[in-house]
Design a protein around this motif. Sequence first.
Motif, PDB file in Angstrom:
ATOM      1  N   ASP A  19     -27.315 -43.680  21.639  1.00 13.33           N
ATOM      2  CA  ASP A  19     -26.670 -42.444  22.085  1.00 13.33           C
ATOM      3  C   ASP A  19     -26.965 -42.176  23.559  1.00 13.33           C
ATOM      4  O   ASP A  19     -26.089 -41.703  24.301  1.00 13.33           O
ATOM      5  N   ARG A  20     -28.193 -42.499  23.981  1.00  8.10           N
ATOM      6  CA  ARG A  20     -28.538 -42.312  25.406  1.00  8.10           C
ATOM      7  C   ARG A  20     -27.757 -43.282  26.281  1.00  8.10           C
ATOM      8  O   ARG A  20     -27.367 -42.945  27.414  1.00  8.10           O
ATOM      9  N   PHE A  21     -27.506 -44.471  25.760  1.00  7.88           N
ATOM     10  CA  PHE A  21     -26.683 -45.440  26.490  1.00  7.88           C
ATOM     11  C   PHE A  21     -25.260 -44.904  26.678  1.00  7.88           C
ATOM     12  O   PHE A  21     -24.693 -44.978  27.782  1.00  7.88           O
ATOM     13  N   LEU A  22     -24.683 -44.338  25.621  1.00  4.52           N
ATOM     14  CA  LEU A  22     -23.333 -43.779  25.719  1.00  4.52           C
ATOM     15  C   LEU A  22     -23.304 -42.594  26.688  1.00  4.52           C
ATOM     16  O   LEU A  22     -22.352 -42.443  27.482  1.00  4.52           O
ATOM     17  N   LYS A  23     -24.340 -41.773  26.637  1.00  4.18           N
ATOM     18  CA  LYS A  23     -24.412 -40.637  27.555  1.00  4.18           C
ATOM     19  C   LYS A  23     -24.537 -41.104  28.993  1.00  4.18           C
ATOM     20  O   LYS A  23     -23.954 -40.507  29.916  1.00  4.18           O
ATOM     21  N   PHE A  24     -25.290 -42.191  29.191  1.00  7.34           N
ATOM     22  CA  PHE A  24     -25.458 -42.754  30.528  1.00  7.34           C
ATOM     23  C   PHE A  24     -24.112 -43.235  31.076  1.00  7.34           C
ATOM     24  O   PHE A  24     -23.814 -43.095  32.260  1.00  7.34           O
ATOM     25  N   MET A  25     -23.301 -43.791  30.195  1.00 11.65           N
ATOM     26  CA  MET A  25     -21.996 -44.279  30.625  1.00 11.65           C
ATOM     27  C   MET A  25     -21.089 -43.126  31.066  1.00 11.65           C
ATOM     28  O   MET A  25     -20.250 -43.279  31.957  1.00 11.65           O
ATOM     29  N   GLU A  26     -21.279 -41.963  30.433  1.00 13.65           N
ATOM     30  CA  GLU A  26     -20.457 -40.810  30.774  1.00 13.65           C
ATOM     31  C   GLU A  26     -21.006 -40.055  31.986  1.00 13.65           C
ATOM     32  O   GLU A  26     -20.229 -39.557  32.804  1.00 13.65           O
ATOM     33  N   LYS A  27     -22.337 -39.967  32.070  1.00 10.50           N
ATOM     34  CA  LYS A  27     -22.954 -39.212  33.163  1.00 10.50           C
ATOM     35  C   LYS A  27     -23.949 -40.115  33.899  1.00 10.50           C
ATOM     36  O   LYS A  27     -25.115 -40.218  33.517  1.00 10.50           O
ATOM     37  N   PRO A  28     -23.496 -40.787  34.950  1.00 10.22           N
ATOM     38  CA  PRO A  28     -24.392 -41.680  35.711  1.00 10.22           C
ATOM     39  C   PRO A  28     -25.558 -40.909  36.334  1.00 10.22           C
ATOM     40  O   PRO A  28     -25.475 -39.697  36.569  1.00 10.22           O
ATOM     41  N   LEU A  32     -34.232 -42.900  27.461  1.00 15.33           N
ATOM     42  CA  LEU A  32     -33.886 -43.553  28.726  1.00 15.33           C
ATOM     43  C   LEU A  32     -34.954 -44.572  29.106  1.00 15.33           C
ATOM     44  O   LEU A  32     -34.633 -45.666  29.599  1.00 15.33           O
ATOM     45  N   VAL A  33     -36.220 -44.233  28.888  1.00 14.60           N
ATOM     46  CA  VAL A  33     -37.307 -45.175  29.183  1.00 14.60           C
ATOM     47  C   VAL A  33     -37.160 -46.429  28.335  1.00 14.60           C
ATOM     48  O   VAL A  33     -37.252 -47.558  28.845  1.00 14.60           O
ATOM     49  N   LEU A  34     -36.916 -46.253  27.038  1.00 16.46           N
ATOM     50  CA  LEU A  34     -36.799 -47.407  26.148  1.00 16.46           C
ATOM     51  C   LEU A  34     -35.539 -48.209  26.450  1.00 16.46           C
ATOM     52  O   LEU A  34     -35.552 -49.451  26.387  1.00 16.46           O
ATOM     53  N   LEU A  35     -34.449 -47.521  26.778  1.00  9.21           N
ATOM     54  CA  LEU A  35     -33.221 -48.217  27.164  1.00  9.21           C
ATOM     55  C   LEU A  35     -33.463 -49.075  28.398  1.00  9.21           C
ATOM     56  O   LEU A  35     -33.009 -50.234  28.459  1.00  9.21           O
ATOM     57  N   SER A  36     -34.189 -48.547  29.370  1.00  7.59           N
ATOM     58  CA  SER A  36     -34.509 -49.316  30.581  1.00  7.59           C
ATOM     59  C   SER A  36     -35.388 -50.509  30.253  1.00  7.59           C
ATOM     60  O   SER A  36     -35.193 -51.605  30.795  1.00  7.59           O
ATOM     61  N   MET A  37     -36.343 -50.326  29.351  1.00  9.69           N
ATOM     62  CA  MET A  37     -37.218 -51.440  28.960  1.00  9.69           C
ATOM     63  C   MET A  37     -36.427 -52.545  28.270  1.00  9.69           C
ATOM     64  O   MET A  37     -36.680 -53.735  28.485  1.00  9.69           O
ATOM     65  N   ILE A  38     -35.453 -52.158  27.440  1.00 10.76           N
ATOM     66  CA  ILE A  38     -34.610 -53.167  26.778  1.00 10.76           C
ATOM     67  C   ILE A  38     -33.809 -53.943  27.815  1.00 10.76           C
ATOM     68  O   ILE A  38     -33.690 -55.176  27.740  1.00 10.76           O
ATOM     69  N   CYS A  39     -33.263 -53.236  28.797  1.00 14.59           N
ATOM     70  CA  CYS A  39     -32.527 -53.911  29.869  1.00 14.59           C
ATOM     71  C   CYS A  39     -33.427 -54.863  30.643  1.00 14.59           C
ATOM     72  O   CYS A  39     -33.012 -55.977  31.001  1.00 14.59           O
ATOM     73  N   ILE A  40     -34.672 -54.446  30.880  1.00 13.21           N
ATOM     74  CA  ILE A  40     -35.625 -55.306  31.575  1.00 13.21           C
ATOM     75  C   ILE A  40     -35.842 -56.600  30.799  1.00 13.21           C
ATOM     76  O   ILE A  40     -35.832 -57.697  31.366  1.00 13.21           O
ATOM     77  N   GLY A  41     -36.044 -56.472  29.490  1.00 13.49           N
ATOM     78  CA  GLY A  41     -36.274 -57.663  28.677  1.00 13.49           C
ATOM     79  C   GLY A  41     -35.079 -58.589  28.645  1.00 13.49           C
ATOM     80  O   GLY A  41     -35.216 -59.811  28.756  1.00 13.49           O
ATOM     81  N   ILE A  42     -33.874 -58.013  28.508  1.00 14.82           N
ATOM     82  CA  ILE A  42     -32.668 -58.844  28.440  1.00 14.82           C
ATOM     83  C   ILE A  42     -32.433 -59.564  29.765  1.00 14.82           C
ATOM     84  O   ILE A  42     -32.169 -60.776  29.792  1.00 14.82           O
ATOM     85  N   ILE A  43     -32.524 -58.838  30.868  1.00 13.93           N
ATOM     86  CA  ILE A  43     -32.308 -59.462  32.187  1.00 13.93           C
ATOM     87  C   ILE A  43     -33.374 -60.505  32.462  1.00 13.93           C
ATOM     88  O   ILE A  43     -33.095 -61.585  33.002  1.00 13.93           O
ATOM     89  N   GLY A  44     -34.622 -60.225  32.088  1.00 13.06           N
ATOM     90  CA  GLY A  44     -35.683 -61.204  32.282  1.00 13.06           C
ATOM     91  C   GLY A  44     -35.431 -62.483  31.500  1.00 13.06           C
ATOM     92  O   GLY A  44     -35.654 -63.587  32.004  1.00 13.06           O
ATOM     93  N   ALA A  45     -34.944 -62.336  30.264  1.00 13.79           N
ATOM     94  CA  ALA A  45     -34.624 -63.515  29.452  1.00 13.79           C
ATOM     95  C   ALA A  45     -33.473 -64.305  30.065  1.00 13.79           C
ATOM     96  O   ALA A  45     -33.501 -65.547  30.102  1.00 13.79           O
ATOM     97  N   ILE A  46     -32.457 -63.600  30.574  1.00 15.39           N
ATOM     98  CA  ILE A  46     -31.325 -64.277  31.207  1.00 15.39           C
ATOM     99  C   ILE A  46     -31.779 -65.032  32.453  1.00 15.39           C
ATOM    100  O   ILE A  46     -31.352 -66.175  32.702  1.00 15.39           O
ATOM    101  N   LEU A  47     -32.659 -64.419  33.236  1.00 13.31           N
ATOM    102  CA  LEU A  47     -33.178 -65.100  34.424  1.00 13.31           C
ATOM    103  C   LEU A  47     -33.946 -66.365  34.036  1.00 13.31           C
ATOM    104  O   LEU A  47     -33.803 -67.410  34.689  1.00 13.31           O
ATOM    105  N   ALA A  48     -34.756 -66.280  32.990  1.00 19.30           N
ATOM    106  CA  ALA A  48     -35.529 -67.446  32.557  1.00 19.30           C
ATOM    107  C   ALA A  48     -34.612 -68.577  32.102  1.00 19.30           C
ATOM    108  O   ALA A  48     -34.827 -69.747  32.448  1.00 19.30           O
ATOM    109  N   ILE A  49     -33.567 -68.228  31.345  1.00 18.28           N
ATOM    110  CA  ILE A  49     -32.623 -69.246  30.881  1.00 18.28           C
ATOM    111  C   ILE A  49     -31.879 -69.866  32.057  1.00 18.28           C
ATOM    112  O   ILE A  49     -31.677 -71.084  32.114  1.00 18.28           O
TER     113      ILE A  49
END
Length: 266
Positions: A51-60, A231-248
């Motif tokens: 839900d916070r992700f959807l809200k972020f998309m609506e209100k940057p 928002l903190v947890l959403l940012s942490m998830i993004c950190i993990g995903i981007i970090g994994a993509i960089l490693a690959i």
Amino acid sequence: MTLSKSEQQERVRRTVYKILPVISILLLLTLWVVASGNDSTSFPSPMAVYDRFLKFMEKPIQKLSLWQHILASLGRVLVALIASWVLGISFGILIGWNKKANALLGPIFTAFRVVPPLAWIPLITIWFGTGEFPKILVVFIGAVMPVVVNTQAGMSNVDQQYLDVGRIFNADKWQMLLDFAIPSALDAIFAGVRTSASAAWMVVLAAEMLGGKSGVGFLITRGMDSGDLPLVLLSMICIGIIGAILAIAMQLIERWVCPWTVRKSS
């Protein structure tokens, strides 16, 4: 066609290796649901984060979308990585190949290497302020160290047989360096390059948390200051995903430049 026993075991092994990552992700999600379902904790649930992700998309935040914050962090990392690879590999080759240069510059580098990148932030802030360049400089310091260390190690441990072959063909110093030493040290060099990418991603997040108005690290600080845990947890998830993509991505680049590493590991 009937498979042999060893072929059947190999097929089972490959299947297991494909299933285990899925199981680990499901276990992580299960633990997340259990942790968020405890009334004694304020840990956000997966639905709250979504839900916070959807809200972020609506209100940057700061007039930037989530993707723009991610791109801001990646842009700083990319600039710092390019600089660290160019300068770090060059310096590592110098002190790894030239004994006089190592005797002169090696102790200085060793002294600076043990200083954590974040320890430079107060000085860099005083010298350059809190703009983009200070953040990139801090990331550069964190990324260049593993590149230099691994490059120096690779150049210092070049197989003597390669050098002997060069001498047999009367190769001069530059040919020995470019045609024999550097190619044989590519494994070690790319180990440093791969490590530097992970280090740069971690350092840029810390630099953004200490000062900045964009980036994933800034989002964590924003969520922490406002008590916005989703928002903190959403940012942490993004950190993990981007970090994994960089490693690959770094592994794919290494396989392309050093294809023999794949054969060694297989």
